[in-house]
Design a protein around this motif. Structure first.
Motif, mmCIF file in Angstrom:
data_model
loop_
_atom_site.group_PDB
_atom_site.id
_atom_site.type_symbol
_atom_site.label_atom_id
_atom_site.label_comp_id
_atom_site.label_asym_id
_atom_site.label_seq_id
_atom_site.Cartn_x
_atom_site.Cartn_y
_atom_site.Cartn_z
ATOM 1 N N HIS A 194 0.947 -1.284 0.088
ATOM 2 C CA HIS A 194 -0.025 0.114 -0.079
ATOM 3 C C HIS A 194 0.900 1.339 0.044
ATOM 4 O O HIS A 194 0.476 2.319 0.026
ATOM 5 N N SER B 243 3.744 2.989 -2.107
ATOM 6 C CA SER B 243 4.482 3.060 -3.471
ATOM 7 C C SER B 243 5.878 2.806 -3.458
ATOM 8 O O SER B 243 6.691 2.275 -4.080
ATOM 9 N N PHE C 53 -1.060 -3.321 -5.751
ATOM 10 C CA PHE C 53 -0.895 -1.911 -5.062
ATOM 11 C C PHE C 53 -2.260 -1.652 -4.836
ATOM 12 O O PHE C 53 -2.920 -1.526 -5.555
ATOM 13 N N ILE D 109 -4.694 3.822 -0.719
ATOM 14 C CA ILE D 109 -5.314 4.014 0.417
ATOM 15 C C ILE D 109 -5.421 5.748 0.836
ATOM 16 O O ILE D 109 -4.420 6.379 0.594
ATOM 17 N N PHE E 184 -4.504 10.196 5.988
ATOM 18 C CA PHE E 184 -4.653 11.645 6.708
ATOM 19 C C PHE E 184 -3.920 12.735 6.055
ATOM 20 O O PHE E 184 -4.336 13.841 6.052
ATOM 21 N N VAL F 32 -1.924 12.168 2.876
ATOM 22 C CA VAL F 32 -1.945 11.998 1.446
ATOM 23 C C VAL F 32 -2.902 11.092 0.900
ATOM 24 O O VAL F 32 -3.334 10.317 1.736
ATOM 25 N N ASP F 33 -3.294 10.941 -0.246
ATOM 26 C CA ASP F 33 -4.029 9.945 -1.012
ATOM 27 C C ASP F 33 -3.047 8.715 -1.839
ATOM 28 O O ASP F 33 -2.635 9.605 -2.708
ATOM 29 N N TYR G 284 -0.385 7.911 -6.000
ATOM 30 C CA TYR G 284 0.868 7.322 -6.129
ATOM 31 C C TYR G 284 0.783 6.256 -7.067
ATOM 32 O O TYR G 284 1.887 5.128 -6.999
ATOM 33 N N ASN H 291 4.440 1.977 14.237
ATOM 34 C CA ASN H 291 3.536 2.398 14.915
ATOM 35 C C ASN H 291 3.558 1.351 16.211
ATOM 36 O O ASN H 291 4.072 0.415 15.871
ATOM 37 N N THR H 292 2.913 1.840 17.392
ATOM 38 C CA THR H 292 2.556 0.607 18.332
ATOM 39 C C THR H 292 1.909 -0.445 17.820
ATOM 40 O O THR H 292 2.090 -1.625 17.782
ATOM 41 N N THR H 293 0.734 -0.152 17.054
ATOM 42 C CA THR H 293 -0.158 -1.098 16.174
ATOM 43 C C THR H 293 0.286 -0.757 14.830
ATOM 44 O O THR H 293 0.005 0.264 14.366
ATOM 45 N N ASP I 4 0.250 -1.321 10.533
ATOM 46 C CA ASP I 4 -0.936 -1.250 9.630
ATOM 47 C C ASP I 4 -1.127 -2.460 9.295
ATOM 48 O O ASP I 4 -0.420 -3.683 9.472
ATOM 49 N N GLN J 73 -6.186 3.850 18.046
ATOM 50 C CA GLN J 73 -5.946 4.470 16.463
ATOM 51 C C GLN J 73 -6.037 3.173 15.553
ATOM 52 O O GLN J 73 -6.541 3.351 14.276
ATOM 53 N N HIS K 69 -5.184 10.868 23.942
ATOM 54 C CA HIS K 69 -5.556 11.071 22.224
ATOM 55 C C HIS K 69 -6.684 11.650 22.047
ATOM 56 O O HIS K 69 -7.532 11.172 21.126
HETATM 57 C C1 LIG Z 1 -3.208 9.659 12.011
HETATM 58 C C2 LIG Z 1 -2.644 8.333 11.813
HETATM 59 O O1 LIG Z 1 -2.857 7.424 12.900
HETATM 60 N N1 LIG Z 1 -2.114 8.145 10.605
HETATM 61 C C3 LIG Z 1 -1.414 6.802 10.344
HETATM 62 C C4 LIG Z 1 -1.890 6.652 8.905
HETATM 63 O O2 LIG Z 1 -1.173 7.597 8.263
HETATM 64 P P1 LIG Z 1 -1.634 8.343 7.178
HETATM 65 O O3 LIG Z 1 -3.272 8.228 7.060
HETATM 66 O O4 LIG Z 1 -1.091 9.828 7.379
HETATM 67 O O5 LIG Z 1 -0.922 7.766 5.729
HETATM 68 P P2 LIG Z 1 -0.440 8.699 4.445
HETATM 69 O O6 LIG Z 1 0.806 9.011 4.588
HETATM 70 O O7 LIG Z 1 -1.578 10.026 4.307
HETATM 71 O O8 LIG Z 1 -0.425 7.739 3.249
HETATM 72 C C5 LIG Z 1 -1.942 7.260 2.831
HETATM 73 C C6 LIG Z 1 -1.462 6.083 2.007
HETATM 74 O O9 LIG Z 1 -0.393 6.492 0.787
HETATM 75 C C7 LIG Z 1 0.451 5.718 0.601
HETATM 76 N N2 LIG Z 1 1.721 6.644 0.206
HETATM 77 C C8 LIG Z 1 2.175 7.563 1.066
HETATM 78 C C9 LIG Z 1 3.408 8.183 0.490
HETATM 79 C C10 LIG Z 1 4.053 7.827 -0.586
HETATM 80 O O10 LIG Z 1 5.005 8.268 -1.186
HETATM 81 N N3 LIG Z 1 3.429 6.795 -1.424
HETATM 82 C C11 LIG Z 1 2.163 6.039 -0.917
HETATM 83 O O11 LIG Z 1 2.081 5.051 -1.461
HETATM 84 C C12 LIG Z 1 0.918 5.035 2.237
HETATM 85 O O12 LIG Z 1 1.482 4.020 2.300
HETATM 86 C C13 LIG Z 1 -0.652 5.150 2.590
HETATM 87 O O13 LIG Z 1 -0.921 3.921 2.310
HETATM 88 O O14 LIG Z 1 -1.500 5.409 8.435
HETATM 89 C C14 LIG Z 1 -0.141 4.841 8.672
HETATM 90 C C15 LIG Z 1 -0.084 3.602 8.167
HETATM 91 O O15 LIG Z 1 -0.808 2.651 8.823
HETATM 92 C C16 LIG Z 1 0.279 5.227 10.184
HETATM 93 O O16 LIG Z 1 1.725 4.851 10.285
HETATM 94 C C17 LIG Z 1 -0.068 6.507 10.723
HETATM 95 O O17 LIG Z 1 0.263 6.719 12.046
HETATM 96 C C18 LIG Z 1 1.019 7.812 12.229
HETATM 97 C C19 LIG Z 1 2.624 7.658 12.014
HETATM 98 C C20 LIG Z 1 0.710 8.188 13.766
HETATM 99 O O18 LIG Z 1 1.624 8.962 14.317
HETATM 100 N N4 LIG Z 1 -0.349 7.546 14.291
HETATM 101 C C21 LIG Z 1 -0.750 7.731 15.607
HETATM 102 C C22 LIG Z 1 -1.876 8.687 15.929
HETATM 103 C C23 LIG Z 1 -0.916 6.416 16.216
HETATM 104 O O19 LIG Z 1 -1.471 5.561 15.618
HETATM 105 N N5 LIG Z 1 -0.691 6.213 17.422
HETATM 106 C C24 LIG Z 1 -0.748 4.577 18.017
HETATM 107 C C25 LIG Z 1 0.006 4.671 19.445
HETATM 108 C C26 LIG Z 1 -0.931 5.370 20.525
HETATM 109 C C27 LIG Z 1 -0.108 5.010 21.725
HETATM 110 O O20 LIG Z 1 0.519 3.937 22.005
HETATM 111 O O21 LIG Z 1 -0.300 5.833 22.790
HETATM 112 C C28 LIG Z 1 -0.088 3.644 17.196
HETATM 113 O O22 LIG Z 1 -0.730 2.512 17.225
HETATM 114 O O23 LIG Z 1 0.987 3.994 16.902
#
Ligand SMILES: CC(=O)N[C@H]1[C@@H](OP(=O)(O)OP(=O)(O)OC[C@H]2O[C@@H](n3ccc(=O)[nH]c3=O)[C@H](O)[C@@H]2O)O[C@H](CO)[C@@H](O)[C@@H]1O[C@H](C)C(=O)N[C@@H](C)C(=O)N[C@H](CCC(=O)O)C(=O)O
Ligand SMILES: Nc1ncnc2c1ncn2[C@@H]1O[C@H](COP(=O)(O)OP(=O)(O)OP(=O)(O)O)[C@@H](O)[C@H]1O
Length: 491
Positions: free
Chosen positions: A28, A30, A39, A42, A45, A47-48, A52, A152-154, A156, A182, A206
């Motif tokens: 998921h 690129s 591929f 997704i 939050f 980017v889309d 990609y 992440n803690t959890t 994808d 999350q 959170h």
């Molecule tokens: C707000 C949030 O939760 N964001 C999570 C979300 O990221 P996102 O929606 O921003 O993803 P995006 O960067 O917009 O990318 C969207 C899609 O484009 C794809 N993409 C993106 C860039 C590119 O060049 N090519 C590409 O294909 C990405 O792979 C993705 O499929 O999906 C990502 C993949 O699953 C997560 O890593 C990311 O967690 C971020 C880093 C984060 O900080 N999240 C926090 C809120 C969180 O989840 N925290 C909990 C812990 C809490 C605790 O223990 O206290 C956690 O489980 O980590």
């Protein structure tokens, strides 16, 4: 895997173009795409992923899964249009890796605080019982002896399936996973067939993400709903019934509830608790009768964590008599009320408390074993660009320490003074200072101490970095403390 076989898991789909016979991998992101892969786009939050798909095609993806029509060379590639790409990715990943969670024994631990501690306890006890284990959470994933860093803690949904598949291939019996709210709300755990779901507690954190405590609490409930309704395999919900949310989670599941508590009646209960500087003792009331528990884990919150871990293993068939001796030799969890070894007449703990409840519990832990002569000095910090509502509450809870130094864990891009004044609003006494530079804050805490005092440095535990702006810089609370102790207490 045969592409047509893989795609059978998606009922509603529009298949356009040329489907390759085989798919070698799923992606998921690129940036990680490999040749002859599928591929999934997704919408995130930031980017889309639909922006990609061209990069993915350039790197060798042959099938693109999207929620809308995209311009693709359909002679060579295929486009699959589905209503919901997040759910499609979960199904594809589970199918591609042959549903690894069905073949493993999986513990999921959720709650505001205590996830890392409970997962570590379950994991360490199982290891001592010579079981093959994997553990996943804030500190990455450990499969047998192989460590994988995770974002992440959890993780994808795709990474989770890949890691579970690997765990299965390596002969792992038990996987213990930290489950974040999350992660649950974003479907990162979709398809994981948990056997035991554990609830530690729910308190404010959170809210930047969930907005209300109800949303936050219900997001955690997904884990208990995910235990399912299939009674052919035994499933258990291990619930802290001193926290009122346990009733909601019990309501969400048909699995048998195994309760634990200190203050209310429960199946596993701790009584006669004695807190010491380096150890904790209590009487465990359990389905196997009473046992004396001696542990190196400090504070009331660790009594809860110990009960949760014991109950979780008990339901999987481990006898309490076998488990109790294992606790005695268990070392403290890194960065969680961890006493730092210093050659000085002060006691220093490093702790990961970064929520109001954790700070309260941390102060309580120290107060329970200290005498009235000893001063408690506490360094408390929070992060920039995260839940702002908890900040005054953190100050309020920290006020139970005699001297408080408010500082910052990871400033990120937020104004440090704003973070500190937000925390300051909750302070209940005047014996505090605001020091944005964490290194200076630690230095001051030690300089202020007198022989006999107790210093708690809370907020980062053993994290080895600090995020300033968008960059990570090397940082260690423990090393800074040890360095300063040598200066303040040279003999
Ligand atoms: C707000 C949030 O939760 N964001 C999570 C979300 O990221 P996102 O929606 O921003 O993803 P995006 O960067 O917009 O990318 C969207 C899609 O484009 C794809 N993409 C993106 C860039 C590119 O060049 N090519 C590409 O294909 C990405 O792979 C993705 O499929 O999906 C990502 C993949 O699953 C997560 O890593 C990311 O967690 C971020 C880093 C984060 O900080 N999240 C926090 C809120 C969180 O989840 N925290 C909990 C812990 C809490 C605790 O223990 O206290 C956690 O489980 O980590
Ligand atoms: N059961 C508990 N109740 C309240 N506070 C706790 C509990 N267990 C641990 N804490 C506090 O929370 C801090 C973090 O503990 P731990 O890492 O186990 O929690 P966590 O849920 O994994 O946190 P995170 O997801 O933020 O990593 C500890 O350092 C301690 O101060």
């Amino acid at each position: 895997m045969k592409t047509t076989e893989l795609l059978e898991c998606l009922k509603i789909k529009q298949v356009i173009g040329h489907l390759p016979n085989q798919i070698k991998s799923i992606h998921h992101d690129s940036r990680n795409v490999q040749n002859k892969s599928l591929f999934v786009c997704i919408s995130g939050f930031t980017v889309d992923g639909h922006d990609y798909y061209r990069d993915a095609l350039k790197k060798g993806a042959r099938v693109i899964v999207a929620n809308r029509s995209l311009t693709i060379d359909l002679e060579k590639n295929a486009l699959i249009i589905v209503p919901d790409t997040i759910k499609a990715l979960a199904k594809l990943a589970n199918t591609f890796y042959h549903f690894p969670s069905n073949k493993l024994n999986i513990f999921g631990v959720t709650g505001t605080n205590g996830k890392t501690t409970v997962t570590s306890l379950i994991h360490d006890m199982l290891r001592k019982l010579n079981q093959k284990t994997a553990v996943a959470g804030t500190n990455g994933m450990l499969i047998n002896k192989h460590y994988f860093q995770t974002a992440n803690t959890t993780c994808d949904v795709l990474t989770n399936q890949q890691l579970l598949h690997r765990a299965y291939q390596e002969g792992v019996d038990h996987v213990i996973m930290e489950v974040s709210s999350q992660g649950l709300s974003q479907g990162r755990l979709s398809g994981i067939n948990f056997d035991v779901a554990v609830f530690t507690n729910l308190s404010q954190d959170h809210l930047d993400y969930h907005h209300t405590m109800e949303n936050y609490g219900y997001a955690k409930g997904i884990l208990f709903a995910q235990l399912g309704n299939d009674m052919t395999s035994p499933k258990y919900a291990v619930l802290n019934c001193d926290d009122p949310w346990w009733k909601t989670y019990n309501y969400f599941t048909s699995a048998e509830a195994i309760t634990y508590s200190i203050y209310t009646d429960a199946i596993f209960r701790a009584t006669n608790i004695n807190y010491h500087t380096d150890t904790t003792e209590f009487t465990l009331q359990s389905p196997e009768g009473k046992h004396l528990i001696q542990s190196n884990l400090l504070g009331e919150f660790n009594v809860y964590n110990t009960l949760a871990a014991l109950a979780s293993l008990y339901v999987k068939g481990y006898s309490i008599t076998t488990l109790v001796p294992l606790l005695r030799g268990m070392s403290t969890i890194k960065g969680r009320m961890e006493r730092i070894n210093v050659e000085a007449p002060v006691t220093i703990y490093i702790d990961y408390a970064h929520t109001p409840d954790a700070i309260e519990k941390c102060v309580h832990a120290v107060r329970s074993s200290k005498n009235s002569e000893q001063q408690l000095i506490m360094v408390v910090g929070t992060g920039g660009e995260r839940d702002k509502e908890k900040r005054p509450l953190m100050g309020e809870k920290a006020s139970q320490a005699d001297t408080v130094i408010l500082t910052i864990n990871d400033p990120r891009n937020e104004d440090s003074n704003k973070i500190l004044t937000d925390m300051e609003k909750g302070m209940l006494h005047n014996n505090y200072s605001l020091i944005p530079d964490r290194k200076q804050a630690i230095k001051q805490a030690i300089q202020l101490s007198k022989p006999g005092d107790i210093i708690v440095i809370a907020g980062k535990g053993r994290e080895n970095y600090q995020i300033i702006g968008d960059k990570k810089y090397p940082h260690s609370d423990a090393s800074l403390a040890i360095e300063q102790v040598k200066i303040t207490y040279p003999d």
